[in-house]
Write a protein that holds these residues in place. Structure first.
Motif, short mmCIF file in Angstrom:
data_model
loop_
_atom_site.label_atom_id
_atom_site.label_comp_id
_atom_site.label_asym_id
_atom_site.label_seq_id
_atom_site.Cartn_x
_atom_site.Cartn_y
_atom_site.Cartn_z
N LEU A 181 22.51 55.21 16.58
CA LEU A 181 22.46 53.75 16.68
C LEU A 181 21.25 53.31 17.49
CD1 LEU A 181 26.23 52.92 17.31
CD2 LEU A 181 24.97 52.82 15.15
N GLU A 182 20.92 54.07 18.53
CA GLU A 182 19.75 53.76 19.35
C GLU A 182 18.47 53.85 18.52
OE1 GLU A 182 17.18 56.03 22.81
OE2 GLU A 182 19.35 56.33 22.76
N LEU A 183 18.34 54.91 17.73
CA LEU A 183 17.15 55.09 16.90
C LEU A 183 17.03 53.99 15.85
CD1 LEU A 183 17.14 58.96 16.31
CD2 LEU A 183 15.60 57.64 17.79
N ALA A 184 18.18 53.51 15.37
CA ALA A 184 18.18 52.46 14.35
C ALA A 184 18.03 51.07 14.95
CB ALA A 184 19.47 52.53 13.54
N GLY A 185 18.09 50.97 16.29
CA GLY A 185 17.91 49.69 16.96
C GLY A 185 19.15 48.81 16.96
N PHE A 186 20.33 49.42 16.74
CA PHE A 186 21.57 48.65 16.75
C PHE A 186 22.17 48.64 18.15
CE2 PHE A 186 21.73 49.90 12.14
CZ PHE A 186 21.63 48.61 11.63
N THR A 187 22.48 47.45 18.66
CA THR A 187 23.16 47.29 19.94
C THR A 187 24.34 46.34 19.74
OG1 THR A 187 21.93 45.32 20.68
CG2 THR A 187 20.92 47.49 21.09
N LYS A 188 25.13 46.16 20.79
CA LYS A 188 26.28 45.26 20.64
C LYS A 188 25.84 43.80 20.51
CE LYS A 188 27.32 44.90 25.62
NZ LYS A 188 28.37 45.13 26.63
N GLU A 189 24.57 43.53 20.83
CA GLU A 189 24.04 42.18 20.66
C GLU A 189 23.46 41.95 19.26
OE1 GLU A 189 23.18 43.99 23.49
OE2 GLU A 189 24.71 42.93 24.69
N SER A 190 23.36 43.01 18.46
CA SER A 190 22.76 42.88 17.13
C SER A 190 23.60 42.00 16.22
CB SER A 190 22.60 44.27 16.48
OG SER A 190 21.73 45.09 17.22
N ASP A 191 22.93 41.18 15.43
CA ASP A 191 23.63 40.38 14.43
C ASP A 191 23.98 41.24 13.22
OD1 ASP A 191 23.36 38.04 15.95
OD2 ASP A 191 21.40 37.58 15.06
N ASN A 192 25.08 40.92 12.58
CA ASN A 192 25.41 41.59 11.32
C ASN A 192 24.37 41.24 10.27
OD1 ASN A 192 27.81 42.83 12.18
ND2 ASN A 192 29.04 41.02 11.69
N PRO A 193 23.88 42.22 9.52
CA PRO A 193 22.95 41.90 8.44
C PRO A 193 23.68 41.23 7.29
CG PRO A 193 23.52 44.22 8.36
CD PRO A 193 24.17 43.67 9.60
N ALA A 194 22.96 40.50 6.48
CA ALA A 194 23.57 39.88 5.30
C ALA A 194 24.16 40.97 4.42
CB ALA A 194 22.51 39.09 4.53
N GLY A 195 25.43 40.79 4.03
CA GLY A 195 26.09 41.77 3.18
C GLY A 195 26.51 43.03 3.91
N GLY A 196 26.65 42.95 5.23
CA GLY A 196 27.04 44.14 5.98
C GLY A 196 27.72 43.80 7.28
#
Length: 541
Positions: free
Chosen positions: A157-172
């Protein structure tokens, strides 16, 4: 003219217009030069002709799978594959992952594919904490069998740049727990974005392509329509062409233009390059422009018009709104592309039909053969529109065998219009059967078995009103696959002048009981007049 090879004394299922059953076939170079009863074909036998006595076994046109994932299936063979290892518990999976981590350079990916939470004793996904306990130095991703959901450790998740503050992407969706913390579970477009980071090297992909091709050849698949990889985009087309030219990939390939991560950019690039459906040759050809409309039938995340039977609050996920889909695929249609979209739920199918209808109104075209991939819940009103618009549907009969028990729970009586082959036959809607491997097994005989029986793996009836005959199922796995790629004049049936792509089974498929079709095996595969696979080299001249 004498033939190079003559097959004789067999059950030759020609899949011609009259569904003729013959006894013999003659091959010269890469072409069929004779078809008929054995006395009629015997004149093609010369001193140097190899004669193969079929001893009553079935000879069919080579199987054509019009929707599978060549690259994904191949690269899955390089990691930990839950299906091949018969993983039946999380403990067993974790032991495999720990062993792989011990033999993998720090920082490199640990990839698990084919995971199904319903196939393990715990009936659940791993947790991010459990994956972090295996390794925080290696990024880890576990991909669900549907290829629409994954679970990752903190490093990934760190490498992908996802954190708990990340917005959900459209369709996901980036799943969070009740405290807002990441669970590691990535759904639909969030999963697709994660896998862009976890994708394979060019060398790994080329290795996977070779492995996958050989397995498909051994299953009698002589042609395939590749339905997309993950994040490689146009480069994957070059890799496939390179592997075909080198002989590593022996199957003929019709490449759908789209990926699991960014189909829109892929389609846009190909339009800008001026490449269009039909470009190529009999070995590698550009296929339709493809988008994803909704999710997975087993997620379940497919988009429905009415809530799921299993969850009255859920109607699935859509990747696009109607306007954007019409814009992207409509432009592709206007440039001469065949167009298609992944659409499983009835809401998604309706959107694709709306898109095709608008595209044809703006830019009329005869014999467009626009497609719908899967067409899961195809209600009667949608079937009527498919017929009116001339759409080719690509259903997946083996889904009913493998996933039918879950479908009964999720969708109730809607199973009676899921992948409705008999309805399509009665209405004259063109359709071609596909596996969607690695989602389910690639074996065409399993698909034929499922279409004929419409029973689940546990033996329950599931939409038995949609059963079809063995000959109709074979046609959907041969001639109709060729039709879906505008190739029915060259392949898909056994006739003089057609390409010598053939399959010999180990027995008569028309004599075996319907409940045993899945146990029939491929004994020989011929592609372009060459025997590329032979289970036992015991045929005598």
């Amino acid at each position: 003219m004498h033939a190079d090879i003559v097959f004789t004394n067999g059950e030759v299922i020609t899949v011609d217009q009259d569904s003729s059953i013959m006894e013999a076939v003659a091959i010269k170079d890469h072409t069929i030069i004779g078809v008929g009863q054995k006395e009629e074909v015997s004149g093609f036998i010369g001193e140097n002709t190899k004669v193969i006595d079929l001893e009553g076994k079935s000879l069919l046109p080579g199987f054509i799978d019009p929707h599978l994932h060549l690259t994904i299936y191949g690269t899955n063979l390089l990691g930990i594959n839950c299906a091949s290892l018969k993983i039946d518990s999380l403990e067993m999976l974790y032991e495999e992952m720990k062993t792989r981590a011990e033999h993998t350079t720090e920082g490199e990916w640990i990839r698990v594919t084919g995971f199904n939470e319903n196939a393990v004793r715990q009936k659940r996904f791993p947790t991010i904490q459990e994956l972090d306990a295996i390794s925080t130095e290696h990024p880890i991703v576990i991909i669900r069998v549907c290829n629409h959901t994954s679970i990752a450790n903190s490093k990934a998740l760190e490498l992908a740049g996802f954190t708990k503050e990340s917005d959900n992407p459209a369709g996901g969706e980036i799943e969070r727990d009740s405290n807002g913390e990441l669970t590691g579970k990535m759904i639909e477009n969030a999963h697709m974005q994660l896998f862009t980071i976890a994708d394979y090297s060019a060398e790994e992909i080329e290795k996977g392509l070779k492995l996958a091709s050989q397995i498909f050849v051994e299953s009698g698949i002589t042609s395939l329509h590749d339905a997309g990889s993950y994040g490689w985009g146009p480069d994957i087309l070059k890799m496939m062409k390179k592997s075909i030219d080198s002989g590593d990939v022996k199957n003929r390939v019709y490449a759908l233009i789209g990926s699991l991560t960014d189909s829109e950019s892929f389609v846009r690039h190909m339009i800008d390059e001026g490449v269009v459906t039909g470009d190529g040759d009999e070995w590698f050809k550009i296929g339709p422009a493809k988008l994803f409309t909704d999710g997975s039938s087993t997620g379940p995340t497919l988009a429905t018009r009415e809530p799921y039977n299993s969850d009255p609050k859920d109607t699935g996920i859509l990747y696009y709104d109607q306007e954007r889909m019409n814009e992207v695929l409509g432009e592709a249609h206007s440039k001469g592309y065949q167009i298609t979209a992944h659409a499983q739920g009835d809401r998604a199918i309706e959107m694709v039909l709306n898109c095709i209808e608008e595209a044809l109104e703006k830019h009329p075209r005869i014999d467009h053969r626009h497609r719908i991939e899967h067409g899961g819940i195809a209600s009667i009103d949608l079937q009527e529109r498919m017929k009116e618009l001339g759409v080719v549907v690509i259903p997946n009969p083996a889904f009913m065998y493998v996933n039918g028990d879950a479908y009964l729970e999720y969708y109730g009586d809607r199973v009676n219009v899921m992948y409705p082959a008999n309805d399509y036959l009665e209405k004259g809607i063109p359709f071609a059967f596909a596996s969607d491997t690695p989602v389910v097994d690639h074996n065409p005989l399993l698909g034929i078995h499922a279409a004929v029986n419409r029973k689940t793996v546990s033996g329950h009836d599931v939409g038995i009103c949609q059963r079809v005959s063995v000959l109709d199922a074979i046609k959907a796995y041969t001639y109709m696959g060729a039709y879906a790629s505008f190739d029915e004049k060259q392949k898909g049936s056994i006739g003089v002048g057609k390409l010598a792509d053939l399959v010999v089974l180990d027995q008569s498929i028309l004599s075996v009981g319907s409940e045993s079709i899945k146990d029939v095996t491929v004994e020989l595969t011929m592609i372009d007049g060459r025997i590329e696979y032979e289970k036992q080299a015991s045929y005598q001249k």
